[in-house]
Design an enzyme around this catalytic site. Structure first.
Site, PDB file in Angstrom:
ATOM      1  N   ARG A 155       0.810  -1.215   0.000  1.00 21.74           N
ATOM      2  CA  ARG A 155       0.000   0.000   0.000  1.00 21.74           C
ATOM      3  C   ARG A 155       0.849   1.273   0.000  1.00 21.74           C
ATOM      4  O   ARG A 155       0.442   2.287  -0.545  1.00 21.74           O
ATOM      5  CB  ARG A 155      -0.907   0.029   1.232  1.00 21.74           C
ATOM      6  CG  ARG A 155      -1.937  -1.088   1.263  1.00 21.74           C
ATOM      7  CD  ARG A 155      -3.217  -0.620   0.563  1.00 21.74           C
ATOM      8  NE  ARG A 155      -4.275  -1.587   0.702  1.00 21.74           N
ATOM      9  CZ  ARG A 155      -5.227  -1.522   1.636  1.00 21.74           C
ATOM     10  NH1 ARG A 155      -5.233  -0.548   2.524  1.00 21.74           N
ATOM     11  NH2 ARG A 155      -6.168  -2.427   1.673  1.00 21.74           N
TER      12      ARG A 155
ATOM     13  N   ASP B 125     -16.091  10.960   3.131  1.00 24.13           N
ATOM     14  CA  ASP B 125     -15.046   9.953   3.309  1.00 24.13           C
ATOM     15  C   ASP B 125     -13.747  10.654   3.699  1.00 24.13           C
ATOM     16  O   ASP B 125     -13.503  11.790   3.302  1.00 24.13           O
ATOM     17  CB  ASP B 125     -14.819   9.151   2.014  1.00 24.13           C
ATOM     18  CG  ASP B 125     -14.093   7.834   2.271  1.00 24.13           C
ATOM     19  OD1 ASP B 125     -14.766   6.775   2.282  1.00 24.13           O
ATOM     20  OD2 ASP B 125     -12.862   7.860   2.488  1.00 24.13           O
TER      21      ASP B 125
HETATM   22  C1  LIG Z   1     -14.642  -0.508   2.714  1.00 24.11           C
HETATM   23  S1  LIG Z   1     -15.055   1.161   2.332  1.00 24.11           S
HETATM   24  C2  LIG Z   1     -16.822   1.133   2.543  1.00 24.11           C
HETATM   25  C3  LIG Z   1     -17.531   1.914   1.457  1.00 24.11           C
HETATM   26  C4  LIG Z   1     -19.060   1.862   1.527  1.00 24.11           C
HETATM   27  N1  LIG Z   1     -19.568   2.395   2.767  1.00 24.11           N
HETATM   28  C5  LIG Z   1     -19.555   0.462   1.329  1.00 24.11           C
HETATM   29  O1  LIG Z   1     -20.023  -0.168   2.284  1.00 24.11           O
HETATM   30  O2  LIG Z   1     -19.465  -0.050   0.191  1.00 24.11           O
HETATM   31  C6  LIG Z   1     -14.484   1.990   3.809  1.00 24.11           C
HETATM   32  C7  LIG Z   1     -14.280   3.483   3.639  1.00 24.11           C
HETATM   33  O3  LIG Z   1     -14.129   4.074   4.934  1.00 24.11           O
HETATM   34  C8  LIG Z   1     -13.274   5.189   4.803  1.00 24.11           C
HETATM   35  N2  LIG Z   1     -12.793   5.543   6.146  1.00 24.11           N
HETATM   36  C9  LIG Z   1     -11.923   4.869   6.929  1.00 24.11           C
HETATM   37  N3  LIG Z   1     -11.745   5.513   8.094  1.00 24.11           N
HETATM   38  C10 LIG Z   1     -12.533   6.619   8.060  1.00 24.11           C
HETATM   39  C11 LIG Z   1     -12.787   7.680   8.954  1.00 24.11           C
HETATM   40  N4  LIG Z   1     -12.189   7.742  10.165  1.00 24.11           N
HETATM   41  N5  LIG Z   1     -13.643   8.649   8.576  1.00 24.11           N
HETATM   42  C12 LIG Z   1     -14.261   8.605   7.365  1.00 24.11           C
HETATM   43  N6  LIG Z   1     -14.057   7.623   6.469  1.00 24.11           N
HETATM   44  C13 LIG Z   1     -13.199   6.637   6.805  1.00 24.11           C
HETATM   45  C14 LIG Z   1     -12.215   4.704   3.852  1.00 24.11           C
HETATM   46  O4  LIG Z   1     -11.514   5.785   3.232  1.00 24.11           O
HETATM   47  C15 LIG Z   1     -13.016   3.866   2.870  1.00 24.11           C
HETATM   48  O5  LIG Z   1     -13.347   4.574   1.705  1.00 24.11           O
END
Ligand SMILES: C[S@@+](CC[C@H](N)C(=O)[O-])C[C@H]1O[C@@H](n2cnc3c(N)ncnc32)[C@H](O)[C@@H]1O
Length: 272
Positions: free
Chosen positions: A32, A137
């Site tokens: 990564r 996000d």
């Molecule tokens: C696996 S994706 C989920 C996307 C969507 N909610 C779904 O279920 O398909 C997780 C997302 O959480 C975001 N993320 C992680 N930590 C976060 C935080 N503290 N605040 C906001 N977003 C966060 C990441 O950047 C990523 O895009």
């Protein structure tokens, strides 16, 4: 990679995003963070960790955190929450009265498939004009992509029914661009779930799926509480299939017979 480098990077990502990197995830760091190392001319993860410990490393720290987020998403992910939404939106629309706005938060929205899926459901129900979806996000890059609303063939083949593809997308240079009608109901902004969420206003529906899994229990509790503060008393919360409020928050109740669907717990009247 040395344990010290791992510890520095893991502590940084945990403090900034709430994301817990177990030692079993050490392998992930090389892949990564490889592109960032090359971009910054850093020899290895030790050099990166050393740079992060210097003052003025804010932009680098943000880039490392962003690189360590998992951004997997697809249209109508898990199906069931969107079936439930199809029943919940008309109820909420009736409760808000003619012309009342329906505000939906797609928290941790990644590249926007969830937010646009919500808009497609509202469109089918004739409620698109009343809908306002806000996608947030932590990652600036996924927010940029979500705003753009352009998806690859592979992305539109994951979860999106073909009638919806034909109706809401047009082909452009081998990719698929989402319609302006859907885009105008959806707004994206960069935002951290650990930060103050009050400026977002209140919502009738909150989707917060497949992000709590990366957090430790106290962080999950804190985020669930912040989301409860943003949700209308008759609103709905959707979590991911592997997530729950059980043992973490008494601000929500399980909606019987539904997986991953929660309602705000009634506020207890204060005695005296
Ligand atoms: C696996 S994706 C989920 C996307 C969507 N909610 C779904 O279920 O398909 C997780 C997302 O959480 C975001 N993320 C992680 N930590 C976060 C935080 N503290 N605040 C906001 N977003 C966060 C990441 O950047 C990523 O895009």
């Amino acid at each position: 990679m040395s344990g010290v480098a791992f510890d520095t990077i893991a502590a940084l990502v945990r403090a900034r995003a709430g994301i817990v990197l177990g030692a079993d995830k050490a392998y992930m760091l090389d892949t990564r963070l490889g592109p960032l190392l090359r971009e910054k001319g850093l020899a290895d993860l030790e050099a990166l960790a050393a740079r992060l410990r210097l003052p003025g490393a804010e932009a680098l720290a943000a880039a490392v955190t962003e690189a360590l987020t998992t951004n997997e998403s697809f249209f109508f992910r898990d199906g069931k929450p969107f079936e439930h939404l199809r029943r919940a939106l008309p109820r909420l629309a009736a409760a808000r009265g003619p012309g009342g706005r329906l505000r939906v938060l797609s928290a941790a929205c990644s590249t926007g498939q969830e937010a646009y899926s919500i808009a497609m459901v509202a469109e089918q129900l004739g409620l698109l004009q009343r809908l306002e979806v806000i996608g947030t996000d932590l990652s600036q890059e996924v927010v940029r992509r979500a705003r753009e609303g352009i998806y690859s063939q592979f992305e539109v083949q994951r979860g999106l029914p073909v009638q919806m593809l034909v109706k809401h997308f047009r082909q452009e240079a081998g990719q698929w661009r989402i319609s302006q009608a859907l885009r105008s109901a959806v707004r994206f902004e960069a935002g951290n779930l650990l930060a103050d969420l009050r400026h977002l206003g209140s919502f009738d529906v909150v989707f917060c799926r497949n992000v709590l899994i990366y957090f430790d229990a106290p962080t999950k509790t804190r985020v669930l509480s912040a989301l409860a503060d943003r949700l209308a008393p008759d609103g709905v919360l959707y979590l991911g299939g592997a997530e729950t409020v059980l043992g973490l928050s008494d601000r929500f109740m399980i909606v019987e017979g539904e997986r991953g669907v929660y309602a705000p717990a009634p506020k207890l009247a204060l005695a005296g």
